[in-house]
Enzyme design. Sequence first.
Site, PDB file in Angstrom:
ATOM      1  N   GLY A 145       7.544  91.933  27.701  1.00 11.92           N
ATOM      2  CA  GLY A 145       7.432  93.214  27.002  1.00 11.92           C
ATOM      3  C   GLY A 145       5.987  93.386  26.553  1.00 11.92           C
ATOM      4  O   GLY A 145       5.713  93.626  25.383  1.00 11.92           O
ATOM      5  N   GLY A 146       5.077  93.209  27.497  1.00 13.11           N
ATOM      6  CA  GLY A 146       3.653  93.131  27.177  1.00 13.11           C
ATOM      7  C   GLY A 146       3.284  91.675  27.004  1.00 13.11           C
ATOM      8  O   GLY A 146       3.577  90.840  27.849  1.00 13.11           O
TER       9      GLY A 146
ATOM     10  N   ARG B 185      17.399  95.991  24.217  1.00 15.74           N
ATOM     11  CA  ARG B 185      17.131  96.707  25.472  1.00 15.74           C
ATOM     12  C   ARG B 185      18.372  96.672  26.377  1.00 15.74           C
ATOM     13  O   ARG B 185      18.261  96.557  27.600  1.00 15.74           O
ATOM     14  CB  ARG B 185      15.935  96.110  26.199  1.00 15.74           C
TER      15      ARG B 185
ATOM     16  N   LYS C 187       5.258  89.487  39.181  1.00 16.47           N
ATOM     17  CA  LYS C 187       5.168  89.661  37.719  1.00 16.47           C
ATOM     18  C   LYS C 187       6.488  89.178  37.132  1.00 16.47           C
ATOM     19  O   LYS C 187       7.548  89.701  37.483  1.00 16.47           O
ATOM     20  CB  LYS C 187       4.930  91.131  37.401  1.00 16.47           C
TER      21      LYS C 187
ATOM     22  N   ASP D 150       8.778  88.812  33.988  1.00 18.26           N
ATOM     23  CA  ASP D 150       8.889  89.496  32.698  1.00 18.26           C
ATOM     24  C   ASP D 150      10.068  88.940  31.894  1.00 18.26           C
ATOM     25  O   ASP D 150      11.016  88.365  32.451  1.00 18.26           O
ATOM     26  CB  ASP D 150       9.130  90.993  33.002  1.00 18.26           C
TER      27      ASP D 150
ATOM     28  N   PHE E 142      17.818  73.467  15.367  1.00 21.67           N
ATOM     29  CA  PHE E 142      17.435  72.428  16.323  1.00 21.67           C
ATOM     30  C   PHE E 142      18.062  71.116  15.863  1.00 21.67           C
ATOM     31  O   PHE E 142      17.708  70.577  14.814  1.00 21.67           O
ATOM     32  CB  PHE E 142      15.908  72.312  16.360  1.00 21.67           C
TER      33      PHE E 142
ATOM     34  N   ASP F 202       1.792  95.902  26.393  1.00 26.18           N
ATOM     35  CA  ASP F 202       2.182  97.196  26.968  1.00 26.18           C
ATOM     36  C   ASP F 202       1.315  98.310  26.402  1.00 26.18           C
ATOM     37  O   ASP F 202       1.373  99.443  26.868  1.00 26.18           O
ATOM     38  CB  ASP F 202       3.649  97.496  26.635  1.00 26.18           C
TER      39      ASP F 202
ATOM     40  N   ASP G  31       1.365  82.052  25.980  1.00 28.93           N
ATOM     41  CA  ASP G  31       1.070  80.742  25.413  1.00 28.93           C
ATOM     42  C   ASP G  31       0.566  79.814  26.507  1.00 28.93           C
ATOM     43  O   ASP G  31       0.701  80.116  27.691  1.00 28.93           O
ATOM     44  CB  ASP G  31       2.320  80.178  24.707  1.00 28.93           C
TER      45      ASP G  31
ATOM     46  N   CYS H 215       4.646  87.961  31.718  1.00 25.97           N
ATOM     47  CA  CYS H 215       4.746  89.171  30.913  1.00 25.97           C
ATOM     48  C   CYS H 215       5.963  89.007  30.014  1.00 25.97           C
ATOM     49  O   CYS H 215       6.951  88.387  30.400  1.00 25.97           O
ATOM     50  CB  CYS H 215       4.939  90.356  31.864  1.00 25.97           C
TER      51      CYS H 215
ATOM     52  N   GLU I   8     -11.842 111.907  40.006  1.00 27.96           N
ATOM     53  CA  GLU I   8     -11.366 110.764  39.212  1.00 27.96           C
ATOM     54  C   GLU I   8     -11.160 109.533  40.092  1.00 27.96           C
ATOM     55  O   GLU I   8     -11.479 108.411  39.703  1.00 27.96           O
ATOM     56  CB  GLU I   8     -10.047 111.125  38.508  1.00 27.96           C
TER      57      GLU I   8
HETATM   58  C1  DGJ Z   1       7.875  95.350  30.061  1.00 27.09           C
HETATM   59  C2  DGJ Z   1       6.538  95.168  30.696  1.00 27.09           C
HETATM   60  O1  DGJ Z   1       5.586  94.821  29.751  1.00 27.09           O
HETATM   61  C3  DGJ Z   1       6.171  96.442  31.438  1.00 27.09           C
HETATM   62  O2  DGJ Z   1       4.882  96.319  31.981  1.00 27.09           O
HETATM   63  C4  DGJ Z   1       7.187  96.703  32.497  1.00 27.09           C
HETATM   64  O3  DGJ Z   1       7.146  95.699  33.465  1.00 27.09           O
HETATM   65  C5  DGJ Z   1       8.570  96.783  31.868  1.00 27.09           C
HETATM   66  N1  DGJ Z   1       8.861  95.637  31.062  1.00 27.09           N
HETATM   67  C6  DGJ Z   1       9.631  96.938  32.925  1.00 27.09           C
HETATM   68  O4  DGJ Z   1      10.886  96.889  32.415  1.00 27.09           O
END
Ligand code: DGJ
Length: 728
Positions: free
Chosen positions: A532-533, A447, A480, A482, A283, A552, A538, A530, A613
Amino acid sequence: MGIIYHEKHKTITLHTKNSSYQMKIGNLDYLLHLYYGPSICDADMSYQIMQYDRGFSGNPYESRNSRTFSLDAQPQEFSTQQQGDFRTSSIEVVNADGSYSFHGKVSDYKITKGKYKLDTLPCVFANADDTADSLEITLSDTVSKVDVVLLYSVYEEADIITRAAKVKNNGSESIHLKKIMSVCLDFLNGSDMDILSLPGRYGQERQVERQHMTHHIHTIGSVRGSSSHQQNPFVVLCDKDTDEDFGKCYGFSLMYSGNFLAEAELDQYDQLRLVMGIHPKQFVYEVKPSETFEGPEVVMAFSEHGFTGLTHLYHNFYRTNLCKSKYVSQIQRPVLINSWEAAFMDFDDVKLVEIAKAAKNMGVDLLVMDDGWFGKRDDDNSGLGDWVVNEDKIKCGLHKLVEQINQLGMKFGIWFEPEMVSEDSDLYRAHPEWAMQIPGRHAVRSRNQIALDMSRKDVQDYLIRSVNSILDDADIFYVKWDINRSLADIWSNELPAKKQGEVYHRYILGLYRVMDNIIKTHPDILFEGCSGGGGRYDPAMLHYYPQYWVSDNNHPIDRLKLHYGTSFVYPVSTMGAHISDSGKFVPLKTKAVVAMCGTFGYELDATHLTDEEQAVCREQSDLFRKYYPIIFEGDYYRLSNPFEPGNMTAWQHVTKDKKESLLSVVVTNLTCNGPQEYVKAKGLKPQTMYDVNDGELTLSGNALMNAGLPIPREVDEYTAFQFYMREV
Ligand code: DGJ
């Protein structure tokens, strides 16, 4: 007025309902920190500052022959650089002449009504009924002509104090900032203190760790370009005997989604310093003449009532003063089903409609089409960046698909990962220069995708255009957002070599601009964050999105820890929690009880569930709707610590008027012929009678809180119980 300047003592005191914070314009106009803790009325806390000769400590030149005043030993509001304080600094600036020095003394202060604002970064706001006052205090270095402006806002009723720092260059040449901390808090004695943080990893975010302070610098931070899975921008300093219900604790929650650093240093005299702000790694930020650099805001809270007290302060405040989305309070959030774990990228419009039909039968309100609907995207090697519907999969087109879902009486949601690009995409082929890659080097793959250079305006504009155009094309209720990798190869093709040290921060500024635009253009859309979960979970993200995917990892027993850790600072209403196939031996009902500690939904192929179910799910979705106000607006209590040995994990929600409560228990371990266990409620009215589970029992608050409820022993492992209590 929550902020008082005392002329005679030269103290400035910030008062909230239950806490006070005091600073002083001290010797030689240095700004000293005097106190943060329980209310002190109008006491002058200067008496605590003892000045005596300390070997090897530097004394400001103006002290002349006096060796008793050293910044190395004084508690300060903003620790300086190269002024004889060898502890961690709040600033590192390279002045125009190449010197590394900041010698700031109080030159001005201003007390105003209302909450300060930052021009470039998100911050909390004040509502019409809040009593918020602000202080702006300027530290000037007359040689380098650099000012540091310290900002404070006091929320009297909420017991919250916010801080931020700005750096202003009043000189005629550029300066370069290498470190700027948003908060510096010095405690005169920290040897009995602990530090609590929320470390983790992918799938195991925000686990709770507590360490005793020792004489070194405890650092907590992220250099992954995002606030990360591995650490969270939240720390607590507390007394060593503080627990859930008793003891002093101080929370520091940083409103920033990029690299951050918190340093807690126990010094040679057992004084404790906490600084927190943007991470100095890579930085180097140029501040040109008459420009100002803003650091992110820190939200501080103090409680004498243990971690529960601190949690309630943050939950109450973040529920009302952080995010402007109408879904925060006005509208009940829908029960959703997400396609990811049902089909991953292997779906088409027909499959989605089938899932929706089955989900409708489970009481679901919203179908979310996750990753795989755009560009060429059958696996994670391609397609990111091409935000156009893949009509080989969505053959009827997005508009028609949404219509079909709407005809079932359900709403429709969609997934994006705007900040990323696949090399195999039309976007990358057209604009390889938009991807973050260091010239002459291959980018680190993660990824199989590369980050877009979010610092570029053309990239930001492209994303605003392409995401908005999808959102305008159909009746989309939910998005969503991500991001699935950490940043590496920090480089912007648009910036000259000497400005590459600005890219990490400019990325975050660009991201905020894009999100701000898209969200403001679509105020009726419910956004969920989101990474990756639950990476990048924050408060700055929660300024834009009312909810965030916790992890996730949907295994309900792991989720007990995930929810426990996340709940320390983030309200339950922000916690994305779903039922999935994960947890083969865990009953569906238990999965539902766990997912009710959050926004509740499903992450599975609904068409694979039996009628029986589906009926269980329908019942649970209805229960969630019934308990929604208690869960989303009530006070949250952690009744047990899943990180400690024990046979059950329990938590509880209590409405503000204490008339209703929902207590949930999951049996995590069945010991052979073990003792009878009881779960004790919290937060009820002691002398009031409560009806438990519609007439099963009628007990006083005192009985429920002191004797507790027996947990049946003759049950299967992972059985869950919910006790709904209502004032008689
Ligand atoms: C990561 C997310 O946490 C998952 O729920 C899903 O949306 C995947 N990415 C999709 O690539």
